[in-house]
Design a protein around this motif. Structure first.
Motif, short mmCIF file in Angstrom:
data_model
loop_
_atom_site.label_atom_id
_atom_site.label_comp_id
_atom_site.label_asym_id
_atom_site.label_seq_id
_atom_site.Cartn_x
_atom_site.Cartn_y
_atom_site.Cartn_z
N UNK A 245 -26.28 5.13 27.10
CA UNK A 245 -25.55 6.21 26.45
C UNK A 245 -25.43 5.97 24.95
N UNK A 246 -25.86 6.97 24.15
CA UNK A 246 -25.74 6.90 22.70
C UNK A 246 -25.16 8.22 22.20
N UNK A 247 -24.06 8.13 21.44
CA UNK A 247 -23.41 9.32 20.89
C UNK A 247 -23.68 9.39 19.39
N UNK A 260 -39.61 6.03 21.41
CA UNK A 260 -39.44 6.59 22.75
C UNK A 260 -39.45 5.49 23.82
N UNK A 261 -40.10 4.39 23.52
CA UNK A 261 -40.15 3.27 24.46
C UNK A 261 -38.77 2.72 24.74
N UNK A 262 -37.90 2.74 23.72
CA UNK A 262 -36.55 2.20 23.88
C UNK A 262 -35.57 3.23 24.43
N UNK A 263 -36.05 4.43 24.73
CA UNK A 263 -35.15 5.51 25.13
C UNK A 263 -35.34 5.99 26.57
N UNK A 266 -31.99 6.24 28.25
CA UNK A 266 -30.87 6.67 27.42
C UNK A 266 -30.68 8.18 27.48
N UNK A 267 -29.41 8.58 27.61
CA UNK A 267 -29.04 9.97 27.43
C UNK A 267 -28.25 10.05 26.13
N UNK A 268 -28.76 10.81 25.17
CA UNK A 268 -28.09 10.99 23.89
C UNK A 268 -27.10 12.15 23.99
N UNK A 269 -25.95 11.98 23.37
CA UNK A 269 -24.98 13.07 23.27
C UNK A 269 -24.90 13.48 21.80
N UNK A 270 -25.22 14.75 21.53
CA UNK A 270 -25.30 15.23 20.14
C UNK A 270 -24.63 16.60 20.05
N UNK A 271 -24.14 16.97 18.86
CA UNK A 271 -23.55 18.30 18.68
C UNK A 271 -24.63 19.39 18.69
N UNK A 272 -24.31 20.50 19.30
CA UNK A 272 -25.25 21.63 19.33
C UNK A 272 -25.53 22.12 17.91
N UNK A 273 -26.81 22.36 17.63
CA UNK A 273 -27.21 22.87 16.33
C UNK A 273 -27.26 21.84 15.22
N UNK A 274 -27.05 20.56 15.55
CA UNK A 274 -27.03 19.51 14.54
C UNK A 274 -28.42 18.99 14.23
N UNK A 275 -28.50 18.21 13.14
CA UNK A 275 -29.75 17.52 12.81
C UNK A 275 -30.18 16.64 13.97
N UNK A 284 -38.79 14.85 21.83
CA UNK A 284 -38.75 14.98 23.29
C UNK A 284 -37.93 13.86 23.94
N UNK A 285 -36.73 13.67 23.41
CA UNK A 285 -35.82 12.67 23.94
C UNK A 285 -34.77 13.34 24.82
N UNK A 286 -34.27 12.59 25.78
CA UNK A 286 -33.31 13.12 26.76
C UNK A 286 -31.92 13.20 26.11
N UNK A 287 -31.32 14.42 26.10
CA UNK A 287 -30.03 14.57 25.46
C UNK A 287 -29.20 15.67 26.10
#
Length: 290
Positions: A245-247, A260-263, A266-275, A284-287
């Motif tokens: 988990x990475x926020x 991508x090898x290190x991910x 991992x499920x990333x948590x990011x704000x909608x519409x953010x950079x 193409x990372x899982x978030x």
């Protein structure tokens, strides 16, 4: 001394127990006497313990350089494995621990004096028995590879620290607690490589996190960047096998590279519409969004 105090308590308890076979009045007086005696001994023990002070090493235990009227420690020749550095040597303030000053030493703990401003590069290189260091308020900088140690358990940096160099704390799997100085604005490259912590929160006052800052933290499961962090360097969490988990907050406007090898897990948590969300989509990372 503590052992003698404990022995006294046990002896008194045995005497009172053996003498408590008389009348009810005698038993009551005996019990009262036992309590009073125990309290008295406990009070004595507390007084003795409060009177004990940390023993500062002799000035003769250290090899030093005089730099413009200030003392830099360049070597240690004492016998004690628990080192308490004096604030002055030859009447001059101790302001720095020099390069390789304790290299390959078997010391187990260090207490820094209030006068210390700088711990230079490789100061505690290969001090594999070192488990504890107490940094002083007033310390300002920690050099490159200052702590390449196999047993250091925690890093508590005082808020006076403004600069920590790259790979300053390379302690494979042993560091279980990290507190950053609130005067820092950057975590340099490889700063906490191989730390043993399972969770890390990077506070808002840190603006930039350097390349491979948490490289090889095998136990790290959760990594949270607080709102305020702006730049994530290349492969910040490379080779963190347990990380799931990475926020990443909206304040992050630059992610230099995440392999991508290190991910894979991992499920990333990011704000909608953010950079950060845009970066996730492009790579193409899982978030998930928040």
């Amino acid at each position: 001394m503590k052992r003698k105090v404990v022995a006294s308590i046990l002896t008194m308890a045995m005497i009172m127990s053996l003498s408590g076979c008389g009348s009810e009045s005698t038993q009551s007086n005996s019990a009262a006497g036992e309590v009073a005696a125990t309290q008295e001994v406990a009070s004595e023990a507390a007084t003795i313990e409060s009177a004990v002070e940390v023993k500062v090493n002799s000035e003769d235990d250290f090899r030093v350089d005089d730099e413009d009227g200030k003392i830099v420690i360049i070597g240690y020749e004492g016998e004690s494995m628990d080192v308490v550095i004096p604030s002055t040597i030859d009447g001059k303030e101790v302001v720095a621990i020099g390069r390789c000053a304790f290299v390959n030493d078997d010391i187990t703990s260090v207490v820094c004096p209030d006068t210390l401003k700088e711990i230079r590069e490789e100061a505690f290189e290969n001090c594999d028995c070192l488990t504890d260091i107490q940094f002083n308020d007033g310390l300002e900088s920690v050099g490159r590879l200052a702590f390449n140690c196999a047993s250091l358990e925690k890093v508590i940096l005082p808020d006076s620290v403004t600069f920590v160099d790259e790979i300053a704390f390379l302690c494979p799997g042993t560091i279980m607690e990290i507190k950053l100085s609130n005067s820092m604005t950057e975590i340099p490259s490889g700063c906490f490589g191989c730390a043993g912590v399972s969770s890390i929160t990077v506070p808002a006052y840190i603006k930039s996190v350097g390349k491979q800052a948490f490289y090889g933290c095998k136990n790290l499961e959760t990594l949270v960047f607080e709102e305020g962090v702006e730049v994530l360097g290349e492969d910040v969490f490379e080779d963190c096998d347990a990380l799931t988990s990475v926020v990443i907050p909206a304040s992050v406007t630059e992610i230099q590279e995440i392999s991508s090898y290190d991910c894979e897990n991992i499920v990333f948590t990011v704000p909608a519409g953010s950079y950060a969300e845009q970066y996730m989509q492009e790579n193409e990372l899982n978030y998930v969004t928040q």
